[in-house]
Design a protein around this motif. Structure first.
Motif, PDB file in Angstrom:
ATOM      1  N   GLU A  43      10.343   7.214 -18.970  1.00 15.31           N
ATOM      2  CA  GLU A  43      11.310   8.065 -18.274  1.00 15.31           C
ATOM      3  C   GLU A  43      11.314   9.484 -18.856  1.00 15.31           C
ATOM      4  O   GLU A  43      10.993  10.454 -18.172  1.00 15.31           O
ATOM      5  N   GLY A  44      11.686   9.566 -20.111  1.00 14.94           N
ATOM      6  CA  GLY A  44      11.767  10.869 -20.759  1.00 14.94           C
ATOM      7  C   GLY A  44      12.056  10.679 -22.229  1.00 14.94           C
ATOM      8  O   GLY A  44      12.488   9.599 -22.639  1.00 14.94           O
ATOM      9  N   PHE A  56       7.790   7.366 -27.178  1.00 10.85           N
ATOM     10  CA  PHE A  56       8.090   5.980 -27.594  1.00 10.85           C
ATOM     11  C   PHE A  56       7.899   5.743 -29.088  1.00 10.85           C
ATOM     12  O   PHE A  56       7.140   4.861 -29.498  1.00 10.85           O
ATOM     13  N   ASN A  82       5.539  10.353 -20.187  1.00 13.96           N
ATOM     14  CA  ASN A  82       6.831  10.190 -19.502  1.00 13.96           C
ATOM     15  C   ASN A  82       6.898  11.012 -18.218  1.00 13.96           C
ATOM     16  O   ASN A  82       6.108  11.940 -18.029  1.00 13.96           O
ATOM     17  N   HIS A 156      11.780  -1.072 -18.340  1.00 14.65           N
ATOM     18  CA  HIS A 156      11.717  -0.090 -19.416  1.00 14.65           C
ATOM     19  C   HIS A 156      12.032  -0.832 -20.717  1.00 14.65           C
ATOM     20  O   HIS A 156      12.939  -1.668 -20.748  1.00 14.65           O
TER      21      HIS A 156
END
Ligand code: URA
Length: 182
Positions: A43-44, A56, A82, A156
């Motif tokens: 995602e971000g 991550f 991301n 996620h």
């Protein structure tokens, strides 16, 4: 579009296309094998990622590493990035205008990596890449082929921290990815 990594990275470092640039410590460009068969899209960046400039590397990333290790996937063999390259405040979901502003950078990364498989980590990645009408609950675990790339939507990793039951599904989805590449 850029035909090389250096120019693409520089343009993101200087990017002011959306308000997320105002609070970033570092952009989180991506990491791993630039010629990977498998690309992971989250995602971000969160707080740890913002500080280190790497995707991550926080709690969710550590959990993802454990699944990688168990399945024999090496982080250095895959490419990880991301939807947005700058941290949204309080780790909120990126707004549509922020994702939209950043999406061409991701498209450029996909063109340069040329992955065979893209793993979509969570709803934000799924909706921004394959369509806002899709739900992660209904789509996860099912291969979707589009323009020669195979997409695997899955949870996620942060969702696994909140719900233990999702771990087995996440594991099975990554297993299916690993098996497709052998
Ligand atoms: N969550 C994401 O979506 N991306 C990261 O890089 C870290 C946490």
């Amino acid at each position: 579009m850029f035909d090389n990594w250096d120019d693409l990275k520089k343009s993101i470092e200087n990017c002011k296309k959306c308000k997320l640039c105002t609070n970033r410590t570092n952009i989180v460009f991506g990491s791993g094998n630039k010629n990977a068969d498998i690309m992971f899209i989250g995602e971000g960046p969160g707080a740890d990622e913002d500080v280190q400039g790497l995707p991550f590397v926080g709690k969710a990333g550590k959990l993802m590493n454990m699944a990688f290790e168990g399945l024999g996937i090496k982080r250095e063999d895959v490419y990880i990035t991301n939807i947005v390259k700058c941290r949204p405040p309080q780790n909120r979901v990126p707004e549509a205008n922020e994702a939209e502003a950043c999406l061409n950078y991701l498209r450029n990364q996909v063109i340069l990596v040329k992955p065979k498989i893209i793993v979509l980590l969570g709803s934000t990645a799924l909706k921004n890449i394959l369509g806002s009408d899709l739900s992660i609950t209904a789509s996860r675990g099912k291969w979707i082929e589009k323009k020669g790339i195979y997409y695997m939507p899955t949870w996620h990793p942060a969702a696994l921290l909140r719900d233990e039951n999702k771990k087995i599904e996440f594991w099975n989805d990554l297993k299916s990815v690993k098996e497709k590449i052998i």
